[in-house]
Every structure is written in structure tokens, then in C-alpha cells.
Write a protein that holds these residues in place. Structure first.
Motif, PDB file in Angstrom:
ATOM      1  N   SER A  10       0.859  -1.175   0.000  1.00  0.00           N
ATOM      2  CA  SER A  10       0.000   0.000   0.000  1.00  0.00           C
ATOM      3  C   SER A  10       0.899   1.230   0.000  1.00  0.00           C
ATOM      4  O   SER A  10       2.106   1.135  -0.230  1.00  0.00           O
ATOM      5  N   GLY A  11       0.318   2.390   0.239  1.00  0.00           N
ATOM      6  CA  GLY A  11       1.060   3.633   0.086  1.00  0.00           C
ATOM      7  C   GLY A  11       0.993   4.104  -1.352  1.00  0.00           C
ATOM      8  O   GLY A  11       0.749   3.321  -2.277  1.00  0.00           O
ATOM      9  N   GLU A  12       1.190   5.385  -1.563  1.00  0.00           N
ATOM     10  CA  GLU A  12       0.967   5.975  -2.884  1.00  0.00           C
ATOM     11  C   GLU A  12       1.909   5.421  -3.957  1.00  0.00           C
ATOM     12  O   GLU A  12       1.589   5.485  -5.140  1.00  0.00           O
ATOM     13  N   ALA A  13       3.047   4.855  -3.566  1.00  0.00           N
ATOM     14  CA  ALA A  13       3.943   4.244  -4.555  1.00  0.00           C
ATOM     15  C   ALA A  13       3.313   3.019  -5.197  1.00  0.00           C
ATOM     16  O   ALA A  13       3.749   2.581  -6.267  1.00  0.00           O
ATOM     17  N   ASN A  14       2.284   2.476  -4.555  1.00  0.00           N
ATOM     18  CA  ASN A  14       1.639   1.259  -5.042  1.00  0.00           C
ATOM     19  C   ASN A  14       0.164   1.468  -5.370  1.00  0.00           C
ATOM     20  O   ASN A  14      -0.585   0.504  -5.473  1.00  0.00           O
ATOM     21  N   MET A  15      -0.235   2.728  -5.553  1.00  0.00           N
ATOM     22  CA  MET A  15      -1.643   3.057  -5.767  1.00  0.00           C
ATOM     23  C   MET A  15      -1.842   3.843  -7.059  1.00  0.00           C
ATOM     24  O   MET A  15      -0.963   4.570  -7.504  1.00  0.00           O
ATOM     25  N   SER A  16      -3.025   3.686  -7.635  1.00  0.00           N
ATOM     26  CA  SER A  16      -3.385   4.471  -8.821  1.00  0.00           C
ATOM     27  C   SER A  16      -3.981   5.822  -8.439  1.00  0.00           C
ATOM     28  O   SER A  16      -4.044   6.729  -9.272  1.00  0.00           O
ATOM     29  N   HIS A  17      -4.436   5.961  -7.205  1.00  0.00           N
ATOM     30  CA  HIS A  17      -4.958   7.221  -6.686  1.00  0.00           C
ATOM     31  C   HIS A  17      -4.028   7.749  -5.601  1.00  0.00           C
ATOM     32  O   HIS A  17      -3.398   6.975  -4.875  1.00  0.00           O
ATOM     33  N   SER A  18      -3.965   9.050  -5.459  1.00  0.00           N
ATOM     34  CA  SER A  18      -3.277   9.641  -4.316  1.00  0.00           C
ATOM     35  C   SER A  18      -4.227   9.649  -3.122  1.00  0.00           C
ATOM     36  O   SER A  18      -5.460   9.663  -3.279  1.00  0.00           O
ATOM     37  N   PHE A  19      -3.667   9.634  -1.922  1.00  0.00           N
ATOM     38  CA  PHE A  19      -4.503   9.728  -0.724  1.00  0.00           C
ATOM     39  C   PHE A  19      -5.303  11.027  -0.746  1.00  0.00           C
ATOM     40  O   PHE A  19      -6.480  11.058  -0.366  1.00  0.00           O
ATOM     41  N   ALA A  20      -4.666  12.113  -1.193  1.00  0.00           N
ATOM     42  CA  ALA A  20      -5.351  13.403  -1.216  1.00  0.00           C
ATOM     43  C   ALA A  20      -6.587  13.360  -2.111  1.00  0.00           C
ATOM     44  O   ALA A  20      -7.628  13.944  -1.783  1.00  0.00           O
ATOM     45  N   ASN A  21      -6.483  12.671  -3.251  1.00  0.00           N
ATOM     46  CA  ASN A  21      -7.636  12.573  -4.151  1.00  0.00           C
ATOM     47  C   ASN A  21      -8.757  11.759  -3.519  1.00  0.00           C
ATOM     48  O   ASN A  21      -9.935  12.122  -3.605  1.00  0.00           O
ATOM     49  N   LEU A  22      -8.404  10.656  -2.871  1.00  0.00           N
ATOM     50  CA  LEU A  22      -9.418   9.824  -2.223  1.00  0.00           C
ATOM     51  C   LEU A  22     -10.070  10.569  -1.070  1.00  0.00           C
ATOM     52  O   LEU A  22     -11.289  10.477  -0.864  1.00  0.00           O
ATOM     53  N   GLU A  23      -9.277  11.319  -0.307  1.00  0.00           N
ATOM     54  CA  GLU A  23      -9.833  12.101   0.794  1.00  0.00           C
ATOM     55  C   GLU A  23     -10.774  13.188   0.267  1.00  0.00           C
ATOM     56  O   GLU A  23     -11.856  13.414   0.818  1.00  0.00           O
ATOM     57  N   HIS A  24     -10.355  13.853  -0.795  1.00  0.00           N
ATOM     58  CA  HIS A  24     -11.192  14.917  -1.367  1.00  0.00           C
ATOM     59  C   HIS A  24     -12.570  14.398  -1.752  1.00  0.00           C
ATOM     60  O   HIS A  24     -13.596  15.020  -1.436  1.00  0.00           O
ATOM     61  N   HIS A  25     -12.607  13.252  -2.410  1.00  0.00           N
ATOM     62  CA  HIS A  25     -13.881  12.750  -2.914  1.00  0.00           C
ATOM     63  C   HIS A  25     -14.746  12.124  -1.813  1.00  0.00           C
ATOM     64  O   HIS A  25     -15.917  11.832  -2.051  1.00  0.00           O
ATOM     65  N   HIS A  26     -14.187  11.931  -0.653  1.00  0.00           N
ATOM     66  CA  HIS A  26     -15.005  11.526   0.492  1.00  0.00           C
ATOM     67  C   HIS A  26     -15.553  12.757   1.210  1.00  0.00           C
ATOM     68  O   HIS A  26     -16.763  12.880   1.412  1.00  0.00           O
ATOM     69  N   PHE A  27     -14.673  13.681   1.536  1.00  0.00           N
ATOM     70  CA  PHE A  27     -15.074  14.819   2.354  1.00  0.00           C
ATOM     71  C   PHE A  27     -15.688  15.967   1.552  1.00  0.00           C
ATOM     72  O   PHE A  27     -16.080  16.982   2.128  1.00  0.00           O
TER      73      PHE A  27
END
Length: 331
Positions: free
Chosen positions: A251-268
């Protein structure tokens, strides 16, 4: 810094903090992790600053508390209805070989030949990491439940009698509180088991919502601050005291297609999820499942998930609920 909660003999909560590999100590005068986080949010301080100002007291043996069943979820809310368990899927690249194969398929295949899952994956590859100031593509999103569905480390994840399957999902979860002004504050990240019914989901993707309405567990400790770029962990299932299945997960952004910031934005971005005083445990997805390797879990199996730098391993046995007769009464 790692932070956790332990139930004391008198029933009150002790908040424990430590650096990885060190003995935990109690935060003086701390009522709960939630209370400390809200204090920090309202004072405009970091959680570490609030903890440092209070000081540390007695040592706490977390392993002993774990063995005695006294470890709590690392954050709880005084009213469980105000803790939200949610998540996102199709966010991780998986292994290099899988990533290459999936990327080739999603970029070269005709649009009409792709499943909805593959289309969503491609959208994440192409737009899940927006530049600062830009808005990225929204991910798959799902709801799991409120605080009544949050299971403490060491306690059983209960699969409903009507479920087709009960399987683990080793993930990272972001932990957040909402200030009185409706502003989200991130405490940090924790290991999570986003327990799901994969067999039901496989019947028809439109049953995803049904498959996710299950309990979940996270912790035992929250790593305060931002997550590392590259997170490496292990997920295993124990049966009869022996390892039935084991596999590394990334896990972590090195292994993800989305950034954490993008996922957080679309939740909040939703007003609903910025209600003052609420707690959010948002799980960010995985590429590793025992179900995908043909494992069928059984009652009594123990799920164990751990990641370097995130504290104690998360362990939960699997239990199966008995049948319940649901009767609808007319008022």
C-alpha cells in the motif's frame, strides 16, 4: 508516534503512545483518543503538541492488554452512530506484472469490451493523481456501517447467517475527526481488515453494497501523521494454530493508482461527511485477497494483518452468527 486505547480495570480508557519498538506510556489526563484529537483540532495544534503538553505517565504493556482482551479500537466515539466506516476500491496497482497486464488491457482494449471494474481502474490510472489545485477522478466508494460495526482488535468479526462468505481485506485506513467548524482533521493511518462477502460480490457487481455491509476492524494502533510512500505488510489466515494462507500486501501511494489526497477529497466533498464532531475511518483498498487464491474461510479462522511501522498486528477470529427472524410490524 503510535497511539492506542486500552480498557483499564475500572472500565475507563487509558490512551497509550509509543515509538515503534518501545514500551507504551499513558498520556496523563487523557479521556480518549477522540477527546485528544478534538482538543488539538480546536486549539489549532498538532496532536503531538497536545500530548507533549499533557505529559506521559505509567508504562502500559500493550501485548498483555491484547492477550487479556482489553485493547480497544484505537479511536471510538461516545456515540457510535457518529463514527463512519467507509472505503474505496480499485485503488491499488498490485504487483508489477499485474500492473503492466492491467494497464495494457485497459489502454488497448475497446471501450465496449471492458467491464465496469476495468473501466474504473483505467479512470484511476489516468486521473487518480491530480496535480495540486486540480481535481482528480472520483473512485469507487462504499459504506460499511457506523461505530456499532467497528470490532476491537482481538475480538471476533461476525459474518451474518445469510452471508455467502466472510473474507479479509488487508488495507490502510485513514482516521479523521471533524471539528466544530466542520473541518476534517487527519489523525493518521492504521492497518485495517475491511471484512467483506466476496462470494456475494462476485455474483453481480451491483451487489457490492450488500457485500460491504459487514463489520470491520482497525488498529490496534494509529500511526500519527502522513503514511509512508511505500507500505509493505503481510496478511495471513491461521487455522488450528497453523498458517493456512499468507501473502505480502503493498500500500502507500507508490503502489496506488490514486493519491490519498484525491481519495480524501472525494469523500469529504460531501457535506454529510463534514458533520461537526464525527469520526471517520476510511479504508483505501487492497490488491491482496485470500479469496482470489481460492481460500474459503471457516468459523474459528484467525485473520492477522501487519505492516512495518504501524505497530502491533491486527488479529481477529471469524465467527458466524446464528439465524435471526426479522419481523416487520405495522404501526
Amino acid at each position: 508516534m503510535l497511539i492506542s486505547q486500552v480498557r483499564k480495570e475500572d472500565g475507563s480508557i487509558a490512551v497509550a503512545v509509543r515509538s515503534p519498538g518501545e514500551m507504551a506510556r499513558a498520556v496523563k489526563g487523557a479521556e480518549s483518543v477522540y477527546a485528544l484529537a478534538m482538543e488539538a483540532a480546536h486549539a489549532g495544534k498538532s496532536l503531538k503538541e497536545v500530548i507533549d503538553a499533557r505529559g506521559l505517565g505509567d508504562e502500559i504493556d500493550l501485548e498483555k492488554a491484547y492477550a487479556e482482551g482489553r485493547l480497544l479500537s484505537p479511536i471510538t466515539h461516545p456515540d457510535p452512530a457518529h463514527l463512519h466506516l467507509t472505503g474505496t476500491g480499485l485503488t491499488h496497482l498490485g504487483s508489477a506484472a499485474t500492473r503492466d497486464a492491467m494497464h495494457k488491457k485497459t489502454t488497448e482494449a475497446a471501450e465496449e469490451t471492458l467491464t465496469d471494474s476495468m473501466k474504473m481502474f483505467r479512470m484511476g490510472i489516468e486521473g487518480g493523481r491530480p496535480k495540486p489545485g486540480e481535481t482528480g477522478v472520483q473512485p469507487e466508494w462504499f459504506y460499511k456501517g457506523n461505530g456499532t460495526s467497528a470490532v476491537a482488535p482481538g475480538h471476533a468479526l461476525v459474518s451474518p447467517a445469510f452471508a455467502e462468505d466472510g473474507g479479509e481485506e488487508p488495507e490502510m485506513a485513514g482516521i479523521y475527526v471533524i471539528s466544530d467548524e466542520g473541518v476534517p482533521y487527519r489523525i493518521g493511518f492504521a492497518v485495517a481488515n475491511e471484512f467483506s462477502d466476496h462470494k456475494t460480490e462476485r455474483v453481480n457487481y451491483l451487489w457490492l453494497a450488500h457485500s460491504k455491509l459487514r463489520q470491520a476492524s482497525f488498529g490496534p494502533e494509529i500511526r500519527i501523521g502522513m503514511a509512508p510512500e511505500d507500505i509493505r505488510g503481510t496478511s495471513r489466515i491461521l487455522r488450528g494454530g497453523k498458517v493456512l494462507w499468507e501473502k505480502p500486501f503493498l500500500s502507500g501511494e507508490a503502489n496506488m493508482s490514486h493519491s490519498f489526497a484525491n481519495l480524501e477529497h472525494h469523500h469529504f466533498k460531501y457535506d454529510l461527511f463534514r458533520a461537526p464532531g464525527d469520526v471517520h475511518v476510511h479504508m483505501f483498498g487492497t490488491a491482496t485477497l485470500s479469496f482470489g487464491d481460492g481460500i474459503r474461510t471457516e468459523e474459528g479462522d484467525i485473520f492477522e494483518i501487519e505492516a512495518a511501522g504501524f505497530g502491533l498486528a491486527l488479529r481477529n477470529p471469524l465467527a458466524i452468527a446464528g439465524d435471526k427472524e426479522i419481523t416487520i410490524h405495522q404501526l
